[in-house]
Scaffold this active site. Structure first.
Site, PDB file in Angstrom:
ATOM      1  N   ARG A 191       0.824  -1.213   0.000  1.00  0.00           N
ATOM      2  CA  ARG A 191       0.000   0.000   0.000  1.00  0.00           C
ATOM      3  C   ARG A 191       0.859   1.264   0.000  1.00  0.00           C
ATOM      4  NH1 ARG A 191      -2.099  -3.679  -1.380  1.00  0.00           N
ATOM      5  NH2 ARG A 191      -3.880  -4.783  -0.524  1.00  0.00           N
ATOM      6  N   SER A 201     -10.881  -1.152   3.566  1.00  0.00           N
ATOM      7  CA  SER A 201     -10.088  -1.791   4.618  1.00  0.00           C
ATOM      8  C   SER A 201      -9.403  -0.713   5.456  1.00  0.00           C
ATOM      9  CB  SER A 201      -9.056  -2.718   3.984  1.00  0.00           C
ATOM     10  OG  SER A 201      -8.296  -3.368   4.975  1.00  0.00           O
ATOM     11  N   GLU A 229      -4.545   1.939   7.412  1.00  0.00           N
ATOM     12  CA  GLU A 229      -4.275   1.966   5.974  1.00  0.00           C
ATOM     13  C   GLU A 229      -5.003   3.150   5.335  1.00  0.00           C
ATOM     14  OE1 GLU A 229      -5.954  -0.787   2.416  1.00  0.00           O
ATOM     15  OE2 GLU A 229      -4.628  -1.804   3.823  1.00  0.00           O
TER      16      GLU A 229
END
Length: 302
Positions: A171, A221, A291
Site C-alpha cells: 500500500r 479496509s 491503511e
C-alpha cells in the site's frame, strides 16, 4: 480571490464551499473552499499553477474511496478527476487516465480477453488512487501490471515515472513522499481466455460480496495487515465486531471494515479507529496501523 479565480480560471467547473461528503465513499467530510472538476490536463495545469501563484494549498481526491475527510473540510483547492477518465487500448497495453474507475478499467481488459487485471475487478476507486497506494487484493497488486505513470509535479509540470522508480511496497508508492499526482497510467497485460477471465472476476467479486459490507458507506479496509496476522481477526478476537461510536461501527460482516450506519461523522470514524487500536493492543499486544488516509481540518475556522 473569487473574482480573480473567475477571471483566470474561466470555463473550469469550480464550486465554492462545497460539502465533500457528497463525493466520498464514507459519506462524511466538511466543505472544500474550492472544489474543481478539470476536464483535461490543460485545465488541471491551470488550476495548479493558479494555486501556486497565489499560495493556495491544493490536493487531489481521486474517487475518495480509501479515505476519510474530516468534518472541518479542506482549505484551498480540492481537485476531483471524475472527468479525466478516458481508457484506451494499444495492443496488450491499457492506458487509463487517473479519474478512470478501476473496476471499469478491468472490464475493458476482460472485454478484450486480456489477463492480469482480474485481482482488481472489485476494488473501488480510481486508477490514480490505485497507483498512489499500490492497491491490491487476492494476491495481485498494481505493481504487478503497471508499466509507467504520467504524473504532475507540485509545480504543475508533467513527467513519466517507470514502475522500477515507483518504490512500490505494501500500500505504498514513492508518490506518497513526493506529492506528485497521477495523470494517467499504462498497464501491461497478456492475452488470455475470455471465459476464464470472466469466471475469475466473478469468483473474486463473489468472495468480496460474501466477506465485505458493500451495502453500507465505508472507507474500505481500515488497517494494514500486521505481520503474520489479519487485522480483522485481531479485532474480532478483541470482541469488537459491532462496536459502535456515534453513527459508525465495526462491521458485523468483516471486522476489518468500519461502516457508516447512522449518519456518522468523520469524528466518529477517527474515535472508533483510535478505540479499536487501543483495545486490540491490550488484547493482543499488536498495534494496528491505519491503511486509510485521514485528511482535512477537524473543525472549520469561522
Amino acid at each position: 480571490m473569487i473574482e480573480k479565480m473567475k477571471e483566470l480560471l474561466v470555463g473550469i467547473d469550480i464550486r465554492h464551499n462545497e460539502p465533500l461528503k457528497k463525493y466520498t465513499y464514507t459519506k462524511v467530510g466538511g466543505p472544500a473552499d474550492y472544489l474543481a472538476f478539470p476536464r483535461n490536463r490543460y485545465e488541471l495545469s491551470r488550476i495548479v499553477k493558479f494555486a501556486n501563484t497565489y499560495n493556495i494549498p491544493w490536493l487531489v481526491l481521486g474517487n475518495a474511496s480509501n479515505l476519510i475527510v474530516r468534518d472541518g473540510g479542506i482549505r484551498g483547492f480540492v481537485i476531483m478527476f471524475d472527468r479525466l477518465n478516458t481508457i484506451t487500448l494499444n495492443g496488450y497495453t491499457i492506458e487509463a487516465e487517473a479519474g478512470a474507475n478501476l473496476i471499469e478499467t478491468t472490464k475493458v481488459a476482460q472485454f478484450h480477453s486480456l489477463t492480469g487485471f482480474e485481482f482488481a475487478a472489485g476494488i473501488p476507486g480510481s486508477v490514480g488512487g490505485a497507483v498512489f497506494m499500490n492497491a491490491g487484493a487476492y494476491g495481485g497488486e498494481i505493481a504487478h501490471v503497471l508499466v509507467s505513470a504520467q504524473v504532475m509535479t507540485k509545480e504543475g509540470d508533467i513527467r513519466t515515472i517507470e514502475t522500477r522508480d515507483m518504490q512500490f511496497g505494501y500500500r505504498h508508492s514513492v508518490l506518497q513522499e513526493t506529492g506528485e499526482i497521477v495523470i494517467s497510467a499504462k498497464f501491461a497485460l497478456k492475452p488470455g481466455d475470455y471465459t476464464m477471465i470472466t469466471q475469475e472476476m466473478h469468483r473474486l467479486n463473489h468472495l468480496r460480496a460474501l466477506k465485505q459490507p458493500l451495502e453500507y458507506p465505508s472507507c474500505g479496509s481500515v488497517f494494514k495487515r500486521p505481520l503474520g496476522n489479519f487485522a480483522g481477526q485481531l479485532i474480532m478476537e478483541a470482541g469488537l465486531k459491532g462496536h459502535r461510536i456515534g453513527g459508525v461501527e465495526v462491521s458485523q460482516k468483516h471486522a476489518g471494515f468500519m461502516v457508516n450506519v447512522a449518519d456518522g461523522s468523520a469524528r466518529d470514524y477517527e474515535d472508533l479507529i483510535e478505540d479499536v487500536i487501543n483495545k486490540v493492543e491490550v488484547s493482543s499486544g499488536i498495534t494496528l496501523e491505519p491503511e486509510v488516509r485521514i485528511i482535512g481540518d477537524i473543525e472549520k475556522e469561522s
